[in-house]
Design an enzyme around this catalytic site. Sequence first.
Site, mmCIF file in Angstrom:
data_model
loop_
_atom_site.group_PDB
_atom_site.id
_atom_site.type_symbol
_atom_site.label_atom_id
_atom_site.label_comp_id
_atom_site.label_asym_id
_atom_site.label_seq_id
_atom_site.Cartn_x
_atom_site.Cartn_y
_atom_site.Cartn_z
ATOM 1 N N ASN A 153 -38.286 -95.772 90.707
ATOM 2 C CA ASN A 153 -37.284 -96.068 89.520
ATOM 3 C C ASN A 153 -36.503 -96.248 89.578
ATOM 4 O O ASN A 153 -35.168 -95.643 90.204
ATOM 5 C CB ASN A 153 -37.786 -94.738 88.438
ATOM 6 C CG ASN A 153 -37.077 -94.887 87.438
ATOM 7 O OD1 ASN A 153 -36.536 -96.251 86.695
ATOM 8 N ND2 ASN A 153 -37.137 -94.279 86.215
ATOM 9 N N LYS A 194 -34.073 -97.917 87.296
ATOM 10 C CA LYS A 194 -33.551 -97.572 86.720
ATOM 11 C C LYS A 194 -32.046 -98.644 86.019
ATOM 12 O O LYS A 194 -32.625 -99.935 86.103
ATOM 13 C CB LYS A 194 -32.556 -95.766 86.618
ATOM 14 C CG LYS A 194 -33.441 -94.581 86.983
ATOM 15 C CD LYS A 194 -32.803 -93.713 86.472
ATOM 16 C CE LYS A 194 -33.717 -92.425 87.656
ATOM 17 N NZ LYS A 194 -33.104 -90.873 87.801
ATOM 18 N N HIS A 224 -39.122 -90.806 80.181
ATOM 19 C CA HIS A 224 -38.463 -90.639 81.101
ATOM 20 C C HIS A 224 -37.836 -89.331 80.805
ATOM 21 O O HIS A 224 -36.806 -89.844 78.916
ATOM 22 C CB HIS A 224 -37.736 -91.475 81.837
ATOM 23 C CG HIS A 224 -37.226 -90.893 82.894
ATOM 24 N ND1 HIS A 224 -35.739 -89.949 83.105
ATOM 25 C CD2 HIS A 224 -37.973 -91.344 84.615
ATOM 26 C CE1 HIS A 224 -35.288 -89.693 83.976
ATOM 27 N NE2 HIS A 224 -36.685 -90.926 84.817
ATOM 28 N N GLU A 236 -34.834 -89.228 80.619
ATOM 29 C CA GLU A 236 -33.253 -89.698 80.332
ATOM 30 C C GLU A 236 -33.622 -91.173 78.470
ATOM 31 O O GLU A 236 -32.402 -90.890 77.332
ATOM 32 C CB GLU A 236 -32.675 -90.737 81.623
ATOM 33 C CG GLU A 236 -32.061 -90.205 82.151
ATOM 34 C CD GLU A 236 -32.100 -90.941 83.888
ATOM 35 O OE1 GLU A 236 -32.831 -91.978 83.772
ATOM 36 O OE2 GLU A 236 -32.435 -90.176 84.999
ATOM 37 N N GLU A 243 -41.133 -84.373 86.603
ATOM 38 C CA GLU A 243 -39.969 -84.722 86.745
ATOM 39 C C GLU A 243 -38.429 -83.515 86.086
ATOM 40 O O GLU A 243 -38.943 -83.199 84.788
ATOM 41 C CB GLU A 243 -39.754 -85.424 85.633
ATOM 42 C CG GLU A 243 -40.194 -87.242 86.598
ATOM 43 C CD GLU A 243 -39.123 -87.727 86.804
ATOM 44 O OE1 GLU A 243 -39.371 -88.948 88.106
ATOM 45 O OE2 GLU A 243 -38.147 -88.576 85.506
ATOM 46 N N GLY A 303 -31.129 -86.310 89.524
ATOM 47 C CA GLY A 303 -29.271 -87.145 90.316
ATOM 48 C C GLY A 303 -28.913 -85.989 90.483
ATOM 49 O O GLY A 303 -28.160 -85.871 90.435
ATOM 50 N N SER A 338 -34.176 -85.700 92.473
ATOM 51 C CA SER A 338 -33.879 -85.559 93.887
ATOM 52 C C SER A 338 -35.521 -85.349 95.035
ATOM 53 O O SER A 338 -34.135 -84.849 96.150
ATOM 54 C CB SER A 338 -32.732 -84.392 93.944
ATOM 55 O OG SER A 338 -32.298 -84.744 92.900
HETATM 56 P P1 13P Z 1 -33.855 -89.052 91.105
HETATM 57 O O1 13P Z 1 -34.937 -89.160 92.619
HETATM 58 O O2 13P Z 1 -32.586 -90.013 91.155
HETATM 59 O O3 13P Z 1 -33.250 -87.237 91.412
HETATM 60 O O4 13P Z 1 -34.351 -89.430 89.898
HETATM 61 C C1 13P Z 1 -35.135 -88.956 89.638
HETATM 62 C C2 13P Z 1 -35.952 -89.821 88.659
HETATM 63 O O5 13P Z 1 -35.611 -89.828 87.085
HETATM 64 C C3 13P Z 1 -37.571 -90.852 88.592
HETATM 65 O O6 13P Z 1 -37.611 -90.933 87.579
#
Ligand code: 13P
Length: 259
Positions: free
Chosen positions: A9, A11, A97, A99, A169, A175, A215
Site C-alpha cells: 500500500n 499511500k 483503511h 487512515e 491492521e 507506521g 510495520s
Molecule cells: P506500515 O507497513 O507502514 O506500518 O503501513 C501498514 C499499512 O497501513 C498498510 O495498509
Amino acid sequence: MRDIIVAGNWKMNKDHLLTVDFCVSLALDLQKRRTDGLKVIVAAPYPFLDAARGAFGDSVGMVAAQDVSAHTEGAYTGEVSAYMLASLQIPYSIIGHSERRQYHHENGEEIRQKLIRLLENERIPILCIGETLKEREEGLTNKVLETQLQEALKDIALEDGRELYIAYEPVWAIGTGKTATADQAQEAHAFIRGWLKGGYGAEIAQNIHLLYGGSMKPQNIAELIAQPDIDGGLIGGASLIYEDFLAMIDTAIIQAKTE
Ligand code: 13P
C-alpha cells in the site's frame, strides 16, 4: 488452498515515473521466479493505476486502488467509482483503511457501501480492520474487530469467499515500527476467521484471504506469514523500497512452496 498475498500500500507516495519504473522492474523480477500460489499486489495512487497495470503487463503483478467511492456514479466531485476501476481492469481496492477512518471520518455504513459497490463490479475488496492501542490495552480488541466486521459485512452475501480479502491492521502498528508479535497477529486472525465461520460457514471462511498489516518488513514477514491464519501482508513503508518489497516476495515464495 489460499494463496500467499504480498500487497504493497503505497499511500500518497511516488510519482508517475517512479511507479512505472518500479512495476516494470518488478514484472521482470517476477518472471524470473516461480510464483505459483503467490499474488503480488501494488496499491498505487489513483493517477498511476493504469500505468502500473500496463507496466506489470502479463506478469503476476496486479494493481489495487487505495479506496473507492461509496456511490455508483453522478455528482460526487473527486470521487472514483468501482465501475471506473472495473473499466480499467483494476482487480482490487482497499477499503476502510484506518487512515481513512481517522482522517476522513469514514464510518461502518460508508465502508459497507464501498464494499457493495466493489462486489457489484466484481472487484475484490481488501477490507481493513483493527484496534487502537487504547482499545487493545482496555481488552477490547476482539470487540472492535467484531463491530467492524459486523458493520462492513451486514447483509452481505458471499459466493465462495474468494471475492473478499480482509486485512487485520492494528492501528498502533501502522507506521510506528511496532509490529504485532506473530502470536498476537495469529490470535486476531483466528478470531476473524472464527467470526467469518459463524456468519458464512466453514467453507467460505476458509477461502477468505486474511492479511496482516502494520510495520511488516523483510525481517518479520517470515514469522508472520508462517501463522496458520495469516495469508500474507498489506505492507506500507517497506513496500516503497524496491529491494525490501522483492525480499518479502522471495520470503513469501518460500512459504507458498512449503504449504
Ligand atoms: P506500515 O507497513 O507502514 O506500518 O503501513 C501498514 C499499512 O497501513 C498498510 O495498509
